[in-house]
Design an enzyme around this catalytic site. Sequence first.
Site, PDB file in Angstrom:
ATOM      1  N   ILE A  49     105.598   8.012  25.911  1.00 26.18           N
ATOM      2  CA  ILE A  49     104.722   8.092  24.749  1.00 26.18           C
ATOM      3  C   ILE A  49     105.360   9.097  23.814  1.00 26.18           C
ATOM      4  O   ILE A  49     105.690  10.217  24.217  1.00 26.18           O
ATOM      5  CB  ILE A  49     103.283   8.491  25.139  1.00 26.18           C
ATOM      6  CG1 ILE A  49     102.413   8.660  23.892  1.00 26.18           C
ATOM      7  CG2 ILE A  49     103.243   9.737  26.004  1.00 26.18           C
ATOM      8  CD1 ILE A  49     100.932   8.905  24.201  1.00 26.18           C
ATOM      9  N   SER A  50     105.599   8.697  22.569  1.00 23.40           N
ATOM     10  CA  SER A  50     106.337   9.531  21.621  1.00 23.40           C
ATOM     11  C   SER A  50     105.599  10.824  21.318  1.00 23.40           C
ATOM     12  O   SER A  50     104.371  10.907  21.429  1.00 23.40           O
ATOM     13  CB  SER A  50     106.578   8.767  20.314  1.00 23.40           C
ATOM     14  OG  SER A  50     107.373   7.633  20.529  1.00 23.40           O
ATOM     15  N   GLN A  51     106.365  11.831  20.932  1.00 26.57           N
ATOM     16  CA  GLN A  51     105.738  13.096  20.561  1.00 26.57           C
ATOM     17  C   GLN A  51     104.909  12.904  19.298  1.00 26.57           C
ATOM     18  O   GLN A  51     105.265  12.113  18.414  1.00 26.57           O
ATOM     19  CB  GLN A  51     106.783  14.184  20.378  1.00 26.57           C
ATOM     20  CG  GLN A  51     107.746  13.988  19.233  1.00 26.57           C
ATOM     21  CD  GLN A  51     108.877  14.992  19.287  1.00 26.57           C
ATOM     22  OE1 GLN A  51     109.894  14.770  19.954  1.00 26.57           O
ATOM     23  NE2 GLN A  51     108.714  16.103  18.599  1.00 26.57           N
TER      24      GLN A  51
END
Length: 214
Positions: A65-67
Amino acid sequence: MKTAVTEETLPERIRLLMKLRNAGVTDTRVLSAMESIPREMFVPDSFRDKAYEDTALPIDSCQTISQPSVVAWMTWALSVSDRMRVLEIGTGSGYQAAILSRLCRMVYTVERHKDLLRVAEGRFKALHLTNILTQAGDGSKGWKVAAPFDRIIVTAAAHAVPAALIEQLAEGGVMVIPVGSDTEQLLLRIEKTSEGIKQQHLMDVRFVPLVEGR
């Protein structure tokens, strides 16, 4: 359509939003959408204490999950309005699609890992996000029967911009996509105009690779 902000996560969310604003993300619609979506629902239980840190986190199927700051910048770069149809390539945890659902008319999201997609669909249902359509498949081929799209966002790094996605982008549309190798990736903003394709380099990024084929 509004999701309650729990008392337990409110301080962490507010601190994250303040960090994003201080870093230059000032679009109030984007920040409001991120405030309304509980990121802790989209990360594994073992990482919930890190849900509001500005860092990428691992999820199942060797994905991430992207920052939050990257999510915010990519969403801002799309320039989404509430009348638009958006195609997302790489559903992953479902976090990016959930945020987009607050900003546009309809989100079409494609994920090649069926187990990830099934879990994401459960999260959308729990949050009463009814304007998200899902499909399992090869994201590099887009979603041809639903094209054209006003906006396209890709959350995995392609070696080159897939021709099918350019074809499915409406004239005047915008695509945000990471492109590059395992060691060097550029986040590009691509605009499709009557005169051709305009391309802008936004920042250097690091995403999992976009896997083509079955």
